[in-house]
Scaffold this active site. Sequence first.
Site, mmCIF file in Angstrom:
data_model
loop_
_atom_site.group_PDB
_atom_site.id
_atom_site.type_symbol
_atom_site.label_atom_id
_atom_site.label_comp_id
_atom_site.label_asym_id
_atom_site.label_seq_id
_atom_site.Cartn_x
_atom_site.Cartn_y
_atom_site.Cartn_z
ATOM 1 C CB CYS A 160 66.203 -33.961 32.087
ATOM 2 S SG CYS A 160 65.674 -32.421 31.337
ATOM 3 C CB CYS B 121 62.496 -27.056 36.026
ATOM 4 S SG CYS B 121 63.947 -28.038 36.427
HETATM 5 O O1 PYC Z 1 62.827 -30.334 33.323
HETATM 6 O O2 PYC Z 1 63.879 -31.497 34.859
HETATM 7 C C1 PYC Z 1 63.853 -30.619 33.998
HETATM 8 C C2 PYC Z 1 65.088 -29.865 33.719
HETATM 9 C C3 PYC Z 1 66.292 -29.979 34.314
HETATM 10 C C4 PYC Z 1 67.137 -29.054 33.709
HETATM 11 C C5 PYC Z 1 66.420 -28.404 32.755
HETATM 12 N N1 PYC Z 1 65.161 -28.907 32.765
#
Ligand code: PYC
Length: 333
Positions: A91, A254
């Site tokens: 993550c 993300c």
């Molecule tokens: O930042 O990789 C990330 C992530 C995955 C799910 C929520 N954030």
Amino acid sequence: MRSSVVYHAVDSHTEGMPTRVITGGVGVLPGDTMFERRQRFLAERDDLRTLLMYEPRGHASMSGAILQPPTRPDADYGVLYIEVSGCLPMCGHGTMGVATVLVETGMVEVTEPETVIRLDTPAGLVTTRVRVEDGRAVSVTLDNVPSYSHALDQVVQVPGFGQVRYDIAYGGNFYAFVRLEELGLPFERAEKQRLLDAGLAIMEAVNEQNPVAHPENPQIDVCHHVYLEAPGSTAQHSRHAMAIHPGWFDRSPCGTGTSARLAQLHARGELEVGAELVNESFIGSRFTGRITGPTTVGDRTGILPQVTGRAWITGTAQYMLDPTDPFPAGFLL
Ligand code: PYC
């Protein structure tokens, strides 16, 4: 006050997305690698994940990380990512939260202007470089695990939408990329329920009709993230809403999704090694991604992704469980 357990936490957010960093109370989880610890944790202690992520201590889009001693000699800490959806192999926003917490609480030796922290994650070794000013973590750059484009121009049949075209790439998790223009949906927060419903329907169709498996670790075999690309996005500046199982949007841009996006754009011939991508979340927060070099992932051509973002500590807490609490594993409405 009665409690059978106490979990120590430093809460943070990364570009809007929470990371509850569990710094104590869990003990050392069994397993020879962080991936093995993840598998055993899911099988044997999943109620701890739901206790810390679900209501009433968390909420439907909560996210966190449990700190562990590393299982490999080249890492400073082990990290187990805990989410409402399960335990992700990797993550990105969570890693930025962890690195910020480690620096600002003094849990690592801090050097300015840069502190390097190596994290043993279930998906592999992730090196973070924290820019530090006056003891404060100003930004975090992570060298993520090797990423690759799994397939381009795939098609699935999605109820309510018919045939939907998508690309799929891995950046620590699998991501399906769909253009909102093709779905006929607007990129607007007021339409978030329609966007989420579409993302979840596409996710289900992808997993049923075109299942994936990581070439080096076939136990990573699910696509729980759909990148709904906003109109006007380019290879230099991309905006999106990230729909995540079982039904929430990433507030951050993300980190693993940005890595997968870099791999997808590279495979399409739209982003070269060294070029930068600004990846913008549904709430308008940003990560910067870049490809630092080519690599292979099993027998596939891949890239080495680097992602930069910022995180802030929001509080500290001790989470407890009264033996008479009727919800010992939390709940979601
Ligand atoms: O930042 O990789 C990330 C992530 C995955 C799910 C929520 N954030």
